[in-house]
Structures are given as structure tokens and as C-alpha cells.
Design a protein around this motif. Structure first.
Motif, PDB file in Angstrom:
ATOM      1  N   LYS A 119       0.831  -1.155  -0.044  1.00  0.00           N
ATOM      2  CA  LYS A 119       0.062  -0.083   0.112  1.00  0.00           C
ATOM      3  C   LYS A 119       0.851   1.250   0.129  1.00  0.00           C
ATOM      4  CE  LYS A 119      -4.120   2.148   2.193  1.00  0.00           C
ATOM      5  NZ  LYS A 119      -5.127   1.822   3.284  1.00  0.00           N
ATOM      6  N   THR A 120       2.027   1.304   0.708  1.00  0.00           N
ATOM      7  CA  THR A 120       2.891   2.414   0.628  1.00  0.00           C
ATOM      8  C   THR A 120       4.093   2.272  -0.065  1.00  0.00           C
ATOM      9  OG1 THR A 120       4.154   1.502   2.576  1.00  0.00           O
ATOM     10  CG2 THR A 120       2.074   2.889   2.953  1.00  0.00           C
ATOM     11  N   ALA A 121       4.116   1.184  -0.973  1.00  0.00           N
ATOM     12  CA  ALA A 121       5.500   1.125  -1.707  1.00  0.00           C
ATOM     13  C   ALA A 121       5.721   1.940  -2.776  1.00  0.00           C
ATOM     14  CB  ALA A 121       5.336  -0.622  -2.035  1.00  0.00           C
ATOM     15  N   ASN A 122       7.084   2.032  -2.736  1.00  0.00           N
ATOM     16  CA  ASN A 122       7.648   2.811  -4.342  1.00  0.00           C
ATOM     17  C   ASN A 122       8.857   1.976  -4.533  1.00  0.00           C
ATOM     18  OD1 ASN A 122       7.946   4.331  -6.641  1.00  0.00           O
ATOM     19  ND2 ASN A 122       8.479   6.382  -5.190  1.00  0.00           N
ATOM     20  N   ASP A 123       8.628   0.704  -4.873  1.00  0.00           N
ATOM     21  CA  ASP A 123       9.866  -0.131  -4.904  1.00  0.00           C
ATOM     22  C   ASP A 123       9.968  -0.828  -6.304  1.00  0.00           C
ATOM     23  OD1 ASP A 123      10.654  -0.618  -1.740  1.00  0.00           O
ATOM     24  OD2 ASP A 123       8.690  -0.010  -2.011  1.00  0.00           O
ATOM     25  N   LYS A 124      11.189  -1.011  -6.698  1.00  0.00           N
ATOM     26  CA  LYS A 124      11.279  -1.404  -8.361  1.00  0.00           C
ATOM     27  C   LYS A 124      12.668  -2.303  -8.193  1.00  0.00           C
ATOM     28  CE  LYS A 124      12.033   0.665 -12.693  1.00  0.00           C
ATOM     29  NZ  LYS A 124      12.166   2.280 -13.329  1.00  0.00           N
ATOM     30  N   LEU A 125      12.359  -3.188  -9.122  1.00  0.00           N
ATOM     31  CA  LEU A 125      13.443  -4.362  -9.535  1.00  0.00           C
ATOM     32  C   LEU A 125      13.625  -4.441 -10.937  1.00  0.00           C
ATOM     33  CD1 LEU A 125      15.567  -6.873  -8.806  1.00  0.00           C
ATOM     34  CD2 LEU A 125      13.362  -8.124  -9.007  1.00  0.00           C
ATOM     35  N   THR A 126      14.712  -4.271 -11.532  1.00  0.00           N
ATOM     36  CA  THR A 126      14.826  -4.630 -12.920  1.00  0.00           C
ATOM     37  C   THR A 126      15.976  -5.720 -13.065  1.00  0.00           C
ATOM     38  OG1 THR A 126      16.688  -3.095 -13.338  1.00  0.00           O
ATOM     39  CG2 THR A 126      14.567  -2.010 -13.091  1.00  0.00           C
ATOM     40  N   ALA A 127      16.068  -6.486 -14.259  1.00  0.00           N
ATOM     41  CA  ALA A 127      17.074  -7.225 -14.773  1.00  0.00           C
ATOM     42  C   ALA A 127      16.810  -7.532 -16.202  1.00  0.00           C
ATOM     43  CB  ALA A 127      16.889  -8.739 -14.110  1.00  0.00           C
ATOM     44  N   THR A 128      18.475  -7.976 -16.717  1.00  0.00           N
ATOM     45  CA  THR A 128      18.237  -8.403 -17.884  1.00  0.00           C
ATOM     46  C   THR A 128      19.058  -9.694 -17.717  1.00  0.00           C
ATOM     47  OG1 THR A 128      18.717  -6.284 -19.106  1.00  0.00           O
ATOM     48  CG2 THR A 128      19.482  -8.165 -20.285  1.00  0.00           C
ATOM     49  N   LEU A 129      18.587 -10.645 -18.484  1.00  0.00           N
ATOM     50  CA  LEU A 129      19.261 -12.090 -18.218  1.00  0.00           C
ATOM     51  C   LEU A 129      18.892 -13.162 -19.336  1.00  0.00           C
ATOM     52  CD1 LEU A 129      16.569 -14.503 -16.902  1.00  0.00           C
ATOM     53  CD2 LEU A 129      16.164 -11.881 -16.712  1.00  0.00           C
ATOM     54  N   LYS A 130      19.717 -14.333 -19.346  1.00  0.00           N
ATOM     55  CA  LYS A 130      19.337 -15.277 -20.378  1.00  0.00           C
ATOM     56  C   LYS A 130      19.345 -16.532 -19.452  1.00  0.00           C
ATOM     57  CE  LYS A 130      24.061 -15.131 -22.312  1.00  0.00           C
ATOM     58  NZ  LYS A 130      24.769 -14.686 -23.476  1.00  0.00           N
ATOM     59  N   VAL A 131      18.463 -17.501 -19.897  1.00  0.00           N
ATOM     60  CA  VAL A 131      18.332 -18.718 -19.312  1.00  0.00           C
ATOM     61  C   VAL A 131      19.176 -19.530 -20.169  1.00  0.00           C
ATOM     62  CG1 VAL A 131      16.855 -20.691 -18.496  1.00  0.00           C
ATOM     63  CG2 VAL A 131      15.996 -18.395 -18.274  1.00  0.00           C
ATOM     64  N   MET A 132      20.193 -20.354 -19.495  1.00  0.00           N
ATOM     65  CA  MET A 132      21.131 -21.216 -20.134  1.00  0.00           C
ATOM     66  C   MET A 132      20.875 -22.847 -20.023  1.00  0.00           C
ATOM     67  SD  MET A 132      22.888 -18.716 -21.371  1.00  0.00           S
ATOM     68  CE  MET A 132      24.327 -19.774 -22.032  1.00  0.00           C
ATOM     69  N   SER A 232      14.517  -9.220 -20.697  1.00  0.00           N
ATOM     70  CA  SER A 232      14.479  -7.994 -19.720  1.00  0.00           C
ATOM     71  C   SER A 232      13.315  -7.972 -18.686  1.00  0.00           C
ATOM     72  CB  SER A 232      15.035  -6.829 -19.858  1.00  0.00           C
ATOM     73  OG  SER A 232      16.312  -6.625 -20.474  1.00  0.00           O
ATOM     74  N   TYR A 233      13.154  -7.761 -17.468  1.00  0.00           N
ATOM     75  CA  TYR A 233      11.842  -7.395 -16.872  1.00  0.00           C
ATOM     76  C   TYR A 233      11.996  -6.326 -16.025  1.00  0.00           C
ATOM     77  CZ  TYR A 233      13.750 -10.175 -12.905  1.00  0.00           C
ATOM     78  OH  TYR A 233      14.524 -10.906 -11.861  1.00  0.00           O
ATOM     79  N   VAL A 234      10.992  -5.600 -15.961  1.00  0.00           N
ATOM     80  CA  VAL A 234      10.904  -4.430 -14.919  1.00  0.00           C
ATOM     81  C   VAL A 234       9.667  -4.987 -13.875  1.00  0.00           C
ATOM     82  CG1 VAL A 234      10.630  -1.994 -14.268  1.00  0.00           C
ATOM     83  CG2 VAL A 234      11.962  -2.806 -16.346  1.00  0.00           C
ATOM     84  N   VAL A 235      10.012  -4.696 -12.746  1.00  0.00           N
ATOM     85  CA  VAL A 235       8.941  -5.138 -11.772  1.00  0.00           C
ATOM     86  C   VAL A 235       8.590  -3.826 -10.651  1.00  0.00           C
ATOM     87  CG1 VAL A 235       7.782  -6.668  -9.692  1.00  0.00           C
ATOM     88  CG2 VAL A 235       9.181  -7.498 -11.610  1.00  0.00           C
ATOM     89  N   GLU A 236       7.588  -3.229 -10.866  1.00  0.00           N
ATOM     90  CA  GLU A 236       7.326  -1.937  -9.818  1.00  0.00           C
ATOM     91  C   GLU A 236       6.222  -1.976  -9.068  1.00  0.00           C
ATOM     92  OE1 GLU A 236       7.995   2.830 -10.472  1.00  0.00           O
ATOM     93  OE2 GLU A 236       7.692   1.428 -12.233  1.00  0.00           O
ATOM     94  N   VAL A 237       6.279  -1.830  -7.930  1.00  0.00           N
ATOM     95  CA  VAL A 237       4.974  -1.800  -6.870  1.00  0.00           C
ATOM     96  C   VAL A 237       4.815  -0.393  -6.453  1.00  0.00           C
ATOM     97  CG1 VAL A 237       3.782  -2.817  -4.834  1.00  0.00           C
ATOM     98  CG2 VAL A 237       5.377  -4.369  -6.443  1.00  0.00           C
ATOM     99  N   LYS A 238       3.974   0.292  -6.712  1.00  0.00           N
ATOM    100  CA  LYS A 238       3.536   1.729  -6.154  1.00  0.00           C
ATOM    101  C   LYS A 238       2.249   1.900  -5.589  1.00  0.00           C
ATOM    102  CE  LYS A 238       4.625   6.247  -7.307  1.00  0.00           C
ATOM    103  NZ  LYS A 238       5.083   7.455  -8.294  1.00  0.00           N
ATOM    104  N   ASN A 239       1.899   2.177  -4.600  1.00  0.00           N
ATOM    105  CA  ASN A 239       0.621   2.658  -4.097  1.00  0.00           C
ATOM    106  C   ASN A 239      -0.309   1.396  -4.250  1.00  0.00           C
ATOM    107  OD1 ASN A 239       1.636   5.199  -3.495  1.00  0.00           O
ATOM    108  ND2 ASN A 239       0.818   5.900  -5.633  1.00  0.00           N
ATOM    109  N   GLY A 240       0.262   0.148  -4.066  1.00  0.00           N
ATOM    110  CA  GLY A 240      -0.616  -1.183  -4.265  1.00  0.00           C
ATOM    111  C   GLY A 240      -0.733  -1.672  -5.277  1.00  0.00           C
ATOM    112  N   ILE A 241      -0.124  -1.258  -6.381  1.00  0.00           N
ATOM    113  CA  ILE A 241      -0.330  -1.752  -7.722  1.00  0.00           C
ATOM    114  C   ILE A 241       0.967  -2.336  -8.326  1.00  0.00           C
ATOM    115  CG2 ILE A 241      -1.138  -1.166  -9.972  1.00  0.00           C
ATOM    116  CD1 ILE A 241      -3.391  -1.127  -8.294  1.00  0.00           C
ATOM    117  N   MET A 242       1.005  -3.220  -8.815  1.00  0.00           N
ATOM    118  CA  MET A 242       2.254  -3.990  -9.342  1.00  0.00           C
ATOM    119  C   MET A 242       2.172  -4.045 -10.852  1.00  0.00           C
ATOM    120  SD  MET A 242       3.604  -7.934  -9.176  1.00  0.00           S
ATOM    121  CE  MET A 242       1.986  -8.598  -9.927  1.00  0.00           C
TER     122      MET A 242
END
Length: 366
Positions: A119-132, A232-242
Motif C-alpha cells: 500500500k505504501t510501496a514505491n519499490d522497483k526491480l529490473t534485470a536483463t538475463l538469459k536462461v542457459m 529483460s523485466y521491470v517489476v514496480e510496486v507503487k501505491n498497491g499496484i504491481m
């Protein structure tokens, strides 16, 4: 010609030849020293490639918690490599071995040292990867076979369920695999045995596409991702919304949103058809509490969480793969392809001011 002149000329030639040879010898020595200096191998650690390790504790494929993994490597599970273009951080974990917490599956994975509240989040994760690599064996009818989770949001509280798991899955005879993401309900009440996941395809198929028998695979996905292909993925959670964003060259960019503090699965009638097909037949038919993950501390995970294990499919047709584990012998599993391996080129994390220590989670699960 005067004998003295000849002698002088000869002497000059000898002197010049000596000087030239000596100069060449000196240059060779100098070049050798430069080569040695330039060729000195400086150890490249994961924290040199992706400098964000102060925010994580590292769990290895033998179930151990390394803690903060700056200037750290483990030749079996966690190290760096170069593909000729870039440095990568390698996360590797077998099908069978000691696991962390209550999971059936091994992982080499980072777990965030802080937790935040949706609910109070403003948090973010990003990554660029490859599965081997994903497991070479498994039961094709089991949805988790041949899959690895490369990013998560995990609850640190109550049921410790997972509002996000990002999967890669590829059947053995296929060239291309699928990327999809899961939302796991935060089960209403004290009994968590009825929990279930809902899967959404990104590129290729979702979790529910399985084989007709243990060794017959479904059709290969047309828009899938191959082993060794970057995404690549970007995951952001802000004000309860992912908000989730997925990128890969040559593939359509995909964006999804999910409310983490208001449930859409509060009654039996809300259970999706996909869930009725996969989970209800094995007794996982719960509903979610109305405010979903509101009030629970959540945290990011990143790495290789192997979804293929050696447990019998008779125990759980969705999660128990019956794959080869060689009795937990890591060397044998690595030798015949029964492991998950994921390489990360870049990653970042943004942590809000509302985040607090996640130490309680590690105390419960280590």
C-alpha cells in the motif's frame, strides 16, 4: 683498403650489431613485462558486474545462506563468466539437494534484506538475463517440469505466499521456451493448503500447457524464447499496484498490472477456469482474503529458483516433477543436464523509505 680502416669498420659493425641486439632484447623484455602486467587476471566477482549486493542475502543451491555476497563466489552455484561480449553473473542449482525454508525446490537466489508494504510501496526491480539450462528430465504432465523462476515478490509474513513469480520453461525437444508470470492468492483464513497460482503468458504459453503423458510434449510455442536468448523485466510496486514490463529484441514488449491490495478472487465463483483445470482437481480450491497482500511485508527475489524436483507426481501433479536427482549428487546432475542455470547481465533495485528490516524472514527460514 687500409687494414686499420677495415678493422675500424668491422669494429663499428660489431658495436652496432651489439647495440641493435641489446636493444631488441631490451624491447622484448619490456614487451614481456607489459604483457605480464596487462595479462594479470583480476578476479571479477558478481558484485563487480552488478554492484547492488548490499541489498540482498544470497541463498545457495545447497540450502545455505551466504549473507551479503560482495566479493564472493562459489564454483558450484554462483560465479561470473564472460560470453565474449559481456560479463555475466551465473546462478546455478541442481534438481535435487538441500532446500531453503519449507520449499521442495533448490535455488541459488538473492533475497532482499528489507521488506516493504504494497500500500505504501514505491519499490522497483529490473534485470536483463538469459536462461542457459533447465532440467533435462521431468514428467511432461507436471506443469512445473523443465521450469525455473528468475524473479519473485515474496511475502515475509503470515502464509509467506508469492504475489509474483516470473518463470521460464522449455520442454526438452523444443527450441523455444515460454516466459510467463504467476500470481499466488493470499489464502483467506488460517489454512493455506487451498492456495493456488494463476498464470499469465508473456511470450509463448502459460503454466497450464502440459504434455498428454509423461514423455509426450505439447506443440512448441511460436513466439517463445530460446535458451541463451536475452530478455529483460521491470517489476514496480507503487501505491498497491504491481506493474510488470517485459522486453526482448525481436519480441513484442508486454506490460501488465495487478492490484496487490484488493482481491478479485474472494468467492468460489471467482476462481478462473485455468485454476479449475490445474488446481481444483488436487484440492487446491481456496479463495483469497479481500485485501490480498495489504498489511504484509513483501520483498524481491532474483536468481535461479529451480521448479523441477525429484518428488513423485503422485504427491502433487502440478509441482512434483519426478525428475532425475541422482540422490542429490550435484556433480552427476550437472553432468547430465539436471539443473537450472540463469545468467544475469544487469540488474537494479530501488528501495522506498518505508521499507524495514526483513531479518525475521531469514530467522524463520534459515
Amino acid at each position: 683498403m687500409n687494414k686499420n680502416i677495415i678493422t675500424s669498420v668491422f669494429t663499428l659493425i660489431i658495436i652496432n650489431l651489439f647495440l641493435v641486439l641489446n636493444s631488441c632484447k631490451s624491447e622484448v623484455k619490456k614487451a614481456k613485462l607489459i604483457t605480464n602486467k596487462e595479462g594479470t587476471i583480476k578476479k571479477v566477482y558478481a558484485s563487480n558486474v552488478i554492484p547492488f549486493f548490499d541489498h540482498w542475502k544470497l541463498i545457495l543451491g545447497d540450502g545455505s545462506n551466504v549473507g551479503i555476497a560482495n566479493n564472493y563466489e562459489n564454483k558450484d552455484f554462483f560465479y561470473t563468466t564472460n560470453d565474449g561480449k559481456s560479463d555475466w553473473v551465473v546462478f546455478k542449482t541442481p534438481n535435487g539437494g538441500d532446500t531453503h525454508g519449507t520449499s521442495n525446490n533448490t535455488r541459488t537466489e538473492l533475497a532482499q534484506t528489507k521488506k516493504w508494504y504494497p500500500k505504501t510501496a514505491n519499490d522497483k526491480l529490473t534485470a536483463t538475463l538469459k536462461v542457459m539450462n533447465v532440467s533435462a528430465t521431468g514428467d511432461a504432465r507436471v506443469a512445473a517440469s523443465y521450469a525455473v523462476v528468475v524473479g519473485q515478490i515474496h511475502s515475509a509474513d503470515k502464509h509467506e505466499n508469492e504475489p509474483l513469480k516470473i518463470f521460464y520453461k522449455k520442454f526438452p525437444s523444443h527450441t523455444k521456451g515460454s516466459v510467463f508470470w504467476h500470481y499466488e492468492i493470499n489464502t483467506a483464513g488460517e489454512d493455506n493448503s487451498g492456495r493456488w497460482d494463476y498464470s499469465t503468458a508473456v511470450w509463448g504459453d502459460d503454466f497450464s500447457v502440459v504434455g498428454t503423458d509423461e514423455s509426450t510434449y505439447p506443440e512448441e510455442p511460436k513466439e517463445g524464447i530460446a535458451l541463451g536468448e536475452e530478455f529483460s523485466y521491470v517489476v514496480e510496486v507503487k501505491n498497491g499496484i504491481m506493474t510488470l514490463k517485459f522486453f526482448s529484441e525481436g519480441h513484442e514488449t508486454k506490460i501488465f498490472t495487478k492490484n496487490l491490495i484488493e482481491s478479485e478472487y474472494t468467492t468460489t465463483a471467482d476462481i478462473p477456469e485455468q485454476t479449475r483445470k490445474l488446481f481444483v482437481p488436487i484440492g487446491q480450491d481456496g479463495v483469497e482474503r479481500a485485501n490480498a497482500y495489504a498489511g504484509e511485508g513483501c520483498f524481491f527475489k532474483l536468481g535461479a529458483y529451480n521448479q523441477t524436483n525429484g518428488k513423485s507426481p503422485n504427491e502433487n501433479r502440478n509441482w512434483c516433477s519426478g525428475a532425475e536427482t541422482h540422490g542429490g549428487d550435484i556433480e552427476k546432475q550437472y553432468a547430465d543436464g539436471n539443473y537450472a542455470e540463469v545468467w544475469f547481465k544487469t540488474a537494479s533495485i530501488s528501495v522506498s523509505d518505508h521499507a524495514v528490516s526483513n531479518e525475521g524472514y531469514f530467522i524463520k527460514n534459515d
